[in-house]
Motif scaffolding. Structure first.
Motif, PDB file in Angstrom:
ATOM      1  N   GLN A 125     -22.551  13.016 -54.054  1.00  0.00           N
ATOM      2  CA  GLN A 125     -22.573  11.901 -54.998  1.00  0.00           C
ATOM      3  C   GLN A 125     -24.004  11.408 -55.217  1.00  0.00           C
ATOM      4  O   GLN A 125     -24.798  11.327 -54.290  1.00  0.00           O
ATOM      5  CB  GLN A 125     -21.713  10.767 -54.443  1.00  0.00           C
ATOM      6  CG  GLN A 125     -21.578   9.553 -55.326  1.00  0.00           C
ATOM      7  CD  GLN A 125     -20.651   8.512 -54.695  1.00  0.00           C
ATOM      8  OE1 GLN A 125     -20.070   8.731 -53.630  1.00  0.00           O
ATOM      9  NE2 GLN A 125     -20.513   7.378 -55.363  1.00  0.00           N
ATOM     10  N   THR A 126     -24.338  11.075 -56.452  1.00  0.00           N
ATOM     11  CA  THR A 126     -25.649  10.513 -56.774  1.00  0.00           C
ATOM     12  C   THR A 126     -25.584   9.000 -56.608  1.00  0.00           C
ATOM     13  O   THR A 126     -24.683   8.356 -57.151  1.00  0.00           O
ATOM     14  CB  THR A 126     -26.056  10.864 -58.223  1.00  0.00           C
ATOM     15  OG1 THR A 126     -26.113  12.282 -58.349  1.00  0.00           O
ATOM     16  CG2 THR A 126     -27.418  10.292 -58.568  1.00  0.00           C
ATOM     17  N   VAL A 127     -26.512   8.457 -55.832  1.00  0.00           N
ATOM     18  CA  VAL A 127     -26.576   7.023 -55.558  1.00  0.00           C
ATOM     19  C   VAL A 127     -28.042   6.599 -55.575  1.00  0.00           C
ATOM     20  O   VAL A 127     -28.940   7.426 -55.682  1.00  0.00           O
ATOM     21  CB  VAL A 127     -25.931   6.657 -54.198  1.00  0.00           C
ATOM     22  CG1 VAL A 127     -24.444   6.968 -54.187  1.00  0.00           C
ATOM     23  CG2 VAL A 127     -26.637   7.357 -53.047  1.00  0.00           C
ATOM     24  N   THR A 128     -28.270   5.301 -55.432  1.00  0.00           N
ATOM     25  CA  THR A 128     -29.627   4.777 -55.328  1.00  0.00           C
ATOM     26  C   THR A 128     -29.744   3.963 -54.046  1.00  0.00           C
ATOM     27  O   THR A 128     -28.908   3.099 -53.777  1.00  0.00           O
ATOM     28  CB  THR A 128     -29.966   3.890 -56.543  1.00  0.00           C
ATOM     29  OG1 THR A 128     -29.795   4.663 -57.740  1.00  0.00           O
ATOM     30  CG2 THR A 128     -31.406   3.396 -56.478  1.00  0.00           C
ATOM     31  N   ALA A 129     -30.788   4.271 -53.265  1.00  0.00           N
ATOM     32  CA  ALA A 129     -31.101   3.500 -52.061  1.00  0.00           C
ATOM     33  C   ALA A 129     -32.018   2.367 -52.499  1.00  0.00           C
ATOM     34  O   ALA A 129     -33.082   2.598 -53.082  1.00  0.00           O
ATOM     35  CB  ALA A 129     -31.794   4.382 -51.030  1.00  0.00           C
ATOM     36  N   VAL A 130     -31.604   1.137 -52.240  1.00  0.00           N
ATOM     37  CA  VAL A 130     -32.326  -0.045 -52.693  1.00  0.00           C
ATOM     38  C   VAL A 130     -32.726  -0.879 -51.474  1.00  0.00           C
ATOM     39  O   VAL A 130     -31.904  -1.105 -50.583  1.00  0.00           O
ATOM     40  CB  VAL A 130     -31.432  -0.885 -53.640  1.00  0.00           C
ATOM     41  CG1 VAL A 130     -32.121  -2.172 -54.047  1.00  0.00           C
ATOM     42  CG2 VAL A 130     -31.027  -0.069 -54.864  1.00  0.00           C
ATOM     43  N   PHE A 131     -33.990  -1.313 -51.449  1.00  0.00           N
ATOM     44  CA  PHE A 131     -34.440  -2.176 -50.357  1.00  0.00           C
ATOM     45  C   PHE A 131     -35.589  -3.043 -50.840  1.00  0.00           C
ATOM     46  O   PHE A 131     -36.383  -2.645 -51.692  1.00  0.00           O
ATOM     47  CB  PHE A 131     -34.829  -1.369 -49.106  1.00  0.00           C
ATOM     48  CG  PHE A 131     -35.746  -0.207 -49.359  1.00  0.00           C
ATOM     49  CD1 PHE A 131     -37.105  -0.317 -49.148  1.00  0.00           C
ATOM     50  CD2 PHE A 131     -35.241   1.004 -49.801  1.00  0.00           C
ATOM     51  CE1 PHE A 131     -37.959   0.759 -49.373  1.00  0.00           C
ATOM     52  CE2 PHE A 131     -36.087   2.090 -50.029  1.00  0.00           C
ATOM     53  CZ  PHE A 131     -37.447   1.965 -49.809  1.00  0.00           C
ATOM     54  N   LYS A 132     -35.645  -4.247 -50.313  1.00  0.00           N
ATOM     55  CA  LYS A 132     -36.666  -5.221 -50.704  1.00  0.00           C
ATOM     56  C   LYS A 132     -38.015  -4.838 -50.113  1.00  0.00           C
ATOM     57  O   LYS A 132     -38.093  -4.226 -49.052  1.00  0.00           O
ATOM     58  CB  LYS A 132     -36.285  -6.622 -50.218  1.00  0.00           C
ATOM     59  CG  LYS A 132     -34.933  -7.123 -50.652  1.00  0.00           C
ATOM     60  CD  LYS A 132     -34.890  -7.823 -51.946  1.00  0.00           C
ATOM     61  CE  LYS A 132     -35.705  -9.074 -52.001  1.00  0.00           C
ATOM     62  NZ  LYS A 132     -35.838  -9.570 -53.366  1.00  0.00           N
ATOM     63  N   ALA A 133     -39.079  -5.242 -50.793  1.00  0.00           N
ATOM     64  CA  ALA A 133     -40.436  -4.964 -50.326  1.00  0.00           C
ATOM     65  C   ALA A 133     -40.696  -5.607 -48.967  1.00  0.00           C
ATOM     66  O   ALA A 133     -41.452  -5.075 -48.154  1.00  0.00           O
ATOM     67  CB  ALA A 133     -41.459  -5.447 -51.361  1.00  0.00           C
ATOM     68  N   GLY A 134     -40.047  -6.723 -48.687  1.00  0.00           N
ATOM     69  CA  GLY A 134     -40.214  -7.406 -47.410  1.00  0.00           C
ATOM     70  C   GLY A 134     -39.552  -6.676 -46.241  1.00  0.00           C
ATOM     71  O   GLY A 134     -39.816  -6.989 -45.092  1.00  0.00           O
ATOM     72  N   ALA A 135     -38.707  -5.687 -46.533  1.00  0.00           N
ATOM     73  CA  ALA A 135     -38.052  -4.904 -45.479  1.00  0.00           C
ATOM     74  C   ALA A 135     -38.905  -3.727 -45.024  1.00  0.00           C
ATOM     75  O   ALA A 135     -38.549  -3.034 -44.088  1.00  0.00           O
ATOM     76  CB  ALA A 135     -36.692  -4.397 -45.979  1.00  0.00           C
TER      77      ALA A 135
END
Length: 142
Positions: A125-135
């Motif tokens: 499955q195609t997904v997007t890994a998302v994370f904040k710059a502060g992480a």
């Protein structure tokens, strides 16, 4: 480097944008993808980070949100790396999701079993890994 952060990406600092207290450090990864880290200006100085510096970005798996469908929305998190799920490993409470990005990075995310189920996450499955710059933590050679 040995750490508990499963996501460790080597890259080169391409830009630093200073703010009043924090700086945004843009790191270009080997495959051309970019990761933005938000760290204090004091940390930039202490780590001797400057454009061209080799760094390692560290992101813990629970800090990564998996997005299967944006549904026409945009989100505020600066880091969004699209990829294909290579493995789904359910546990007693959480599920580990491994994915490969187009740029060749391997990302591990930990999501609740309920999230894995409601998103119908599966291998391929195609997904997007998302994370904040502060992480994002940065590491440099001493």
């Amino acid at each position: 480097m040995k750490t508990s952060a499963r996501n460790q990406f080597s890259g080169k600092v391409s830009e630093i944008i200073d703010g009043a207290v924090y700086a945004e450090v843009i790191v270009e990864l080997a495959g051309g993808e970019k990761v933005v880290a938000s760290i204090t200006k004091e940390s930039v100085k202490a780590l001797s980070v400057k454009p061209g510096s080799e760094v390692i970005t560290l992101i813990k798996a629970p800090q990564i949100v998996i997005v299967a469908d944006f549904g026409g929305y945009k989100i505020s998190a600066r880091n969004q790396l699209a990829g294909t799920i290579t493995e789904v490993k359910p546990g007693a409470v959480n599920t580990e999701i491994d994915l490969d990005t187009a740029g060749g990075q391997q990302i591990s995310a930990t999501v609740t079993n309920e999230s894995a189920s409601s998103l119908s996450l599966k291998k391929g499955q195609t997904v997007t890994a998302v994370f904040k710059a502060g992480a994002v933590l940065l590491a440099t050679k001493a």
